[in-house]
Design an enzyme around this catalytic site. Structure first.
Site, PDB file in Angstrom:
ATOM      1  N   GLU B 364     -56.592   5.587  -8.059  1.00 52.29           N
ATOM      2  CA  GLU B 364     -56.362   4.975  -9.375  1.00 52.29           C
ATOM      3  C   GLU B 364     -57.160   3.678  -9.528  1.00 52.29           C
ATOM      4  O   GLU B 364     -56.693   2.690 -10.075  1.00 52.29           O
ATOM      5  CB  GLU B 364     -54.852   4.778  -9.626  1.00 52.29           C
ATOM      6  CG  GLU B 364     -54.125   6.125  -9.659  1.00 52.29           C
ATOM      7  CD  GLU B 364     -52.723   6.090 -10.251  1.00 52.29           C
ATOM      8  OE1 GLU B 364     -52.437   5.202 -11.057  1.00 52.29           O
ATOM      9  OE2 GLU B 364     -51.935   6.993  -9.913  1.00 52.29           O
ATOM     10  N   THR B 366     -60.413   1.709  -7.123  1.00 52.20           N
ATOM     11  CA  THR B 366     -60.465   0.969  -5.848  1.00 52.20           C
ATOM     12  C   THR B 366     -60.255  -0.523  -6.106  1.00 52.20           C
ATOM     13  O   THR B 366     -60.341  -0.993  -7.248  1.00 52.20           O
ATOM     14  CB  THR B 366     -61.849   1.129  -5.194  1.00 52.20           C
ATOM     15  OG1 THR B 366     -62.831   0.627  -6.115  1.00 52.20           O
ATOM     16  CG2 THR B 366     -62.157   2.584  -4.851  1.00 52.20           C
TER      17      THR B 366
END
Lengths: 249, 386
Positions: B364, B366
């Protein structure tokens, strides 16, 4: 059929309570509270009886300070249909609880009353028995199984040294033991729905019950610390120590 | 809608009991078998966990962000693989519909997602495209009233279990950037879809991730989220804002668990005649972990409250995810260190958490993508002022 159950507010079973420095009781300030685990088993059993189609309504009662409504809500989330709250800040002892419940039994006329066999705070194991006596109802205590049929309850009781099965006519008072069932987790939608269920409130005066304490607590002390054990060399030494040091055999 | 305190406490209490009595004892088994027992999934459905964020009128609980993060924090007290079972229904698998879906789409999917009958999965990442939306290759070509979808989606959480995919595909090939992308609701049993084998991962065994291949998959145009073409990337970003706060709260919860385990161990384990918790160097690690966990917890609570109040929290959510996931990485590392040799041994479960939490800094968005989001927001705000 209507079932009356109870939800006593007690310190959560996972909390380590501390004795107050003046030895007047245990410190319950900022301590997590919960429904007495044996009452939770009673509630679960009543809900299962209703789910099996053998009862129409489960009514849950709690007695004590205003926060007891939390325990009623928990019971409603577990599946009870309606709550009765008896509000009092007095120190309520088993006889007073039994009298208040007797007044509720007179009001509600339940066909079955299921209570926890004991509460984990006072461990008195008296309320169910006293209620049965006051209400003139049969009692089946320490139940590990309840079967209902034709105006009778066949109850398996956990007694010293084994199991006893008895039959009582309903209405009756049954107290729940640990192995009666394993209570469910309150589902989150049911917790939300429980907000909309009704709770009637009474005071002991309205129910015509004198709750004045009959017993005086002299002193509360913590159990003494456990002593360190010893490792024995063989069975002979163990038997010798049990016989001559501990003097238990 | 925000819950009253008593109801929220009951909710947290019930979830906490379920986590402690039901899930924690299964952690090691789930990791070894790479599988969450069916009866546990059924119990999660009965508990209502799949519907945490789905609005009440569609059969869910409709938790506010502030309430959701508290529930998620409690769920963080056990292996994150458990949360993953319903995590996509609470987050990326359902939020596209909740945020931008048409009323028909909501009525059609949400009630069954709230009960867990439908498992939703979010298909954005591709072999050559992740956060870089401009590279998104998956194509959706109009054919009558339908679209034909072609392409491959990579590392799709819950793909093997999913009944519904939210698929991001390019509906306008002329538009190379993030515009020209649409979000499609695609039933998993549609002809032409195949799901690859579950990847063997570093951690979070029990949660499954696989590739999803689309070969001339026919999807009605009515299945575009919100029935609006070319705005799919905006939908994805809105979904991810909420998801980032969710992951942040989960990181805080796991940090709480790791700190509790470390503290317990440090107070029991004796060296040089005293519990290692008495040593200042151990105390420093405990205190650092506790402090960082508290900081993350405050950040998430603040961002959640502001999101509930209607503020745009894109940069705040990115800050929370950056800090909270890096925080839990450090806390897990210290937990291994405090446990010493035991921390490296499977039986204690600490090394498992150490591997599990590594993912949070990656998926979701980095940590580096979060940094970009935050910095770009700062620059944009500063430019607006001048």
């Amino acid at each position: 059929m209507k079932i009356l159950v109870t939800a006593k507010r007690v310190v959560d079973a996972n909390v380590n309570v501390r004795v107050l420095s003046d030895n007047s009781g245990v410190d319950i300030n900022n301590v997590k509270m919960a429904v007495n685990p044996f009452d939770e088993i009673a509630i679960e059993e009543a809900v299962r009886i209703r789910e099996a189609g053998n009862a129409e309504e489960v009514v849950v009662a709690s007695i004590g300070p205003t926060q007891c409504k939390e325990q009623i809500r928990t019971a409603l989330a577990l599946g009870a249909d309606r709550g009765i709250f008896v509000e009092t800040d007095a120190d309520i002892q088993p006889l007073a609880v039994a009298k208040l419940l007797k007044a509720l039994v007179d009001k509600e006329n339940p066909d079955l009353i299921i209570l926890g066999k004991q509460a984990i705070d006072g461990d008195n194991i008296q309320t169910g028995q006293m209620l049965a006596a006051l209400a003139g109802l049969p009692q089946a205590t320490f139940a590990s199984e309840i079967l209902l049929a034709d105006g009778e309850a066949t109850v398996t009781r956990e007694i010293d040294g084994g199991m006893e099965t008895i039959t009582v006519k309903t209405p009756a008072v049954i107290t729940a033991d640990l192995r009666l069932n394993e209570p469910r987790y309150a589902s989150l939608p049911n917790i939300m729905k429980a907000k909309k269920k009704s709770i009637d409130t009474y005071t002991p005066e309205e129910l015509g019950v004198d709750v004045t304490p009959r017993l005086t607590t002299l002193k509360v002390e913590p159990p003494s610390d456990r002593q360190a054990g010893v490792i024995v060399a063989d069975v002979e030494e163990l038997v010798d120590k049990l016989k001559n040091e501990a003097k238990v055999i | 809608m925000a819950l009253d305190k008593e109801t929220l406490n009951q909710l947290l209490d019930s979830v906490s009991k379920f986590v402690d009595n039901r899930l924690k004892p299964l952690e090691s088994q789930v990791a070894q078998e790479d599988r969450i027992p069916d009866e546990v999934v059924e119990e999660m459905k009965a508990m209502g966990l799949f519907g945490l964020t789905i609005p009440e009128r569609y059969g869910g609980l409709g938790l506010s962000m502030a309430d959701e993060i508290q529930v998620v924090q409690v769920l963080g007290h056990t292996s994150p693989a458990f949360r993953s079972v319903f995590g996509t229904n609470v987050g990326i698998g359902s939020q596209s519909i909740i945020i931008d879906g048409t009323e028909e789409q909501k009525n059609h999917y949400l009630p069954r997602m709230a009960t867990g009958e439908i498992i939703g999965s979010f298909c954005l990442t591709e072999p050559d495209a992740g956060s870089d939306a401009a590279s998104l290759k998956m194509s959706a070509v109009k054919d009558g009233d339908d679209y034909l979808l072609n392409g491959t989606k990579r590392f799709i959480t819950n793909a093997p279990q999913a009944n519904l995919f939210t698929v991001f595909a390019r509906t306008n090939p002329e538009e190379k950037g993030s515009r020209g992308i649409s979000a499609f609701l695609v039933d998993a049993d549609t002809a032409g879809i195949s799901v690859g084998p579950a990847y063997r991962k570093m951690g979070q065994q029990g949660a499954h991730v696989a590739d999803v291949m689309f070969d001339d998959v026919r999807v009605p145009a009515a299945n575009i989220v919100g029935a609006k073409e070319n705005v799919g990337f905006k939908t994805a970003m809105k979904v991810l804002d909420r998801g980032r706060l969710h992951i942040s709260a989960l990181s805080v919860g796991i940090a709480e668990r790791l700190i509790a385990d470390s503290l317990k161990y440090a107070m029991q384990r004796k060296q040089f005649g005293q519990p290692i918790a008495e040593f200042q160097l151990i105390q420093a690690m405990l205190a650092d972990s506790q402090t960082e966990m508290y900081a993350a917890s405050c950040m998430v609570a603040d961002a959640a409250k502001r999101r509930d109040a209607g503020e745009n929290v894109a940069a705040l959510a990115a800050s929370c995810k950056l800090f909270a996931t890096e925080m839990v990485g450090r806390v897990a590392d210290r937990a291994v260190q405090i446990h010493g040799g035991a921390g490296y041994i499977e039986d204690y479960g600490i090394e498992r958490f150490y591997r599990d939490v590594r993912l949070f800094r990656i998926y979701e968005g980095t940590s580096q993508i979060q940094q970009m989001v935050i910095a770009r927001d700062m620059i944009r705000n500063a430019s607006n002022i001048n």
